[in-house]
Design a protein around this motif. Structure first.
Motif, PDB file in Angstrom:
ATOM      1  N   ARG A 193       1.119  -1.058  -0.003  1.00 30.04           N
ATOM      2  CA  ARG A 193       0.244   0.075  -0.159  1.00 30.04           C
ATOM      3  C   ARG A 193       0.840   1.351  -0.014  1.00 30.04           C
ATOM      4  NH1 ARG A 193      -0.753   2.523   5.054  1.00 30.04           N
ATOM      5  NH2 ARG A 193      -0.010   1.740   6.780  1.00 30.04           N
ATOM      6  N   GLN A 194       0.464   2.308  -0.749  1.00 29.10           N
ATOM      7  CA  GLN A 194       1.086   3.517  -0.654  1.00 29.10           C
ATOM      8  C   GLN A 194       0.904   4.275   0.533  1.00 29.10           C
ATOM      9  OE1 GLN A 194       1.331   5.486  -4.483  1.00 29.10           O
ATOM     10  NE2 GLN A 194       1.166   7.367  -3.578  1.00 29.10           N
ATOM     11  N   LYS A 213      -3.706  -6.195   5.510  1.00 33.05           N
ATOM     12  CA  LYS A 213      -4.058  -7.272   4.410  1.00 33.05           C
ATOM     13  C   LYS A 213      -2.974  -8.468   4.863  1.00 33.05           C
ATOM     14  CE  LYS A 213      -4.988  -4.083   0.535  1.00 33.05           C
ATOM     15  NZ  LYS A 213      -4.821  -3.887  -0.804  1.00 33.05           N
ATOM     16  N   ASP A 266       1.102  -3.691   3.730  1.00 27.79           N
ATOM     17  CA  ASP A 266      -0.112  -3.505   4.752  1.00 27.79           C
ATOM     18  C   ASP A 266      -0.413  -4.584   5.472  1.00 27.79           C
ATOM     19  OD1 ASP A 266      -2.951  -3.514   5.249  1.00 27.79           O
ATOM     20  OD2 ASP A 266      -3.540  -2.234   3.247  1.00 27.79           O
TER      21      ASP A 266
END
Length: 240
Positions: free
Chosen positions: A172-173, A198, A195
């Motif tokens: 993820r950013q 996740k 993440d």
């Protein structure tokens, strides 16, 4: 963060005939060549040592690969671990920096070719060590070749590790705003991290594969290293 640093001004293939008398030693300017490297590539095997000192993040490169880097500064062209005298102030030096002034490129038949930066000021200095004697590689040259070969192999493994994380959609950013006590602020945008939410939702089979393959340990080292943003802020404050 797509433009990875390159210290090499004029890399040339290293040839035992044309560079028969070449010697190598330390640069008189120490690590000044890396003073403007805000981040450098890391191999996975470095995560455990590097993660104690630098934030380890992931970045998309210009050729669309996702690779891990050690974050060394809070703003462009800043390395908070090289002081004005060129000395390295941290406990761990990334292999990306340690391999300089040598680098490899692929030749015909995927053969690894060793190159050297002709602009490096540690060549042919008093006290330097020869790379060739009587046309044969010296112990120093064999040491260089071994280091570069291992680096190449470790980077291939690291690329596969990152491909695996991407396939599991674990990146993820994030954007970080590093704020100093005096109010100065430094935005860090476009960074990729694993993440955790996740990761916790992965199917059991995937978790087992990551654990048994050693990748889960690398993931945790990466996540733990994110605490080191505070280290960069403290170093930045100390320089002011």
């Amino acid at each position: 963060m797509k433009n990875l640093p390159m210290f090499y001004k004029n890399p040339l293939p290293l040839n035992r005939e044309t560079q028969a008398t070449l010697t190598v030693g330390s640069s008189p300017r120490g690590f000044q060549f890396a003073a403007s490297a805000q981040f450098v590539l890391l191999t996975g095997v470095e995560f455990f040592d590097a993660g104690r000192q630098f934030p380890i993040i992931f970045t998309a490169t210009a050729d669309k690969k996702i690779l891990p880097v050690a974050l060394l500064g809070l703003e462009k062209d800043e390395n908070l671990f090289v002081n004005a005298a060129g000395a390295w102030e941290g406990q761990y030096i990334p292999a990306y920096i340690r391999r300089y002034p040598f680098i490899t490129t692929e030749g015909p038949g995927d053969k690894m070719i060793v190159c050297y930066d002709e602009a490096f000021d540690g060549f042919n200095q008093e006290g330097g060590v020869p790379l060739f004697e009587a046309g044969e590689p010296t112990a120093k040259m064999k040491e260089v070749q071994s280091f570069l070969q291992d680096y190449y192999i470790q980077m291939q493994k690291t690329e596969l590790f990152c491909v695996g994380l991407a396939e599991l959609q674990l990146f993820r950013q994030i954007d970080v705003q590093a704020t100093m006590k005096d109010g100065r602020s430094y935005p860090l945008k476009g960074m990729l991290v694993v993440d955790e939410e996740k990761l916790a939702q992965l199917p059991e089979n995937d978790v087992v594969k990551l654990f048994r393959g050693g990748q889960m340990a690398l993931i945790h080292a990466h996540l733990m290293s994110l605490r080191n943003f505070g280290v960069l802020i403290d170093r930045k404050a100390g320089r002011q």
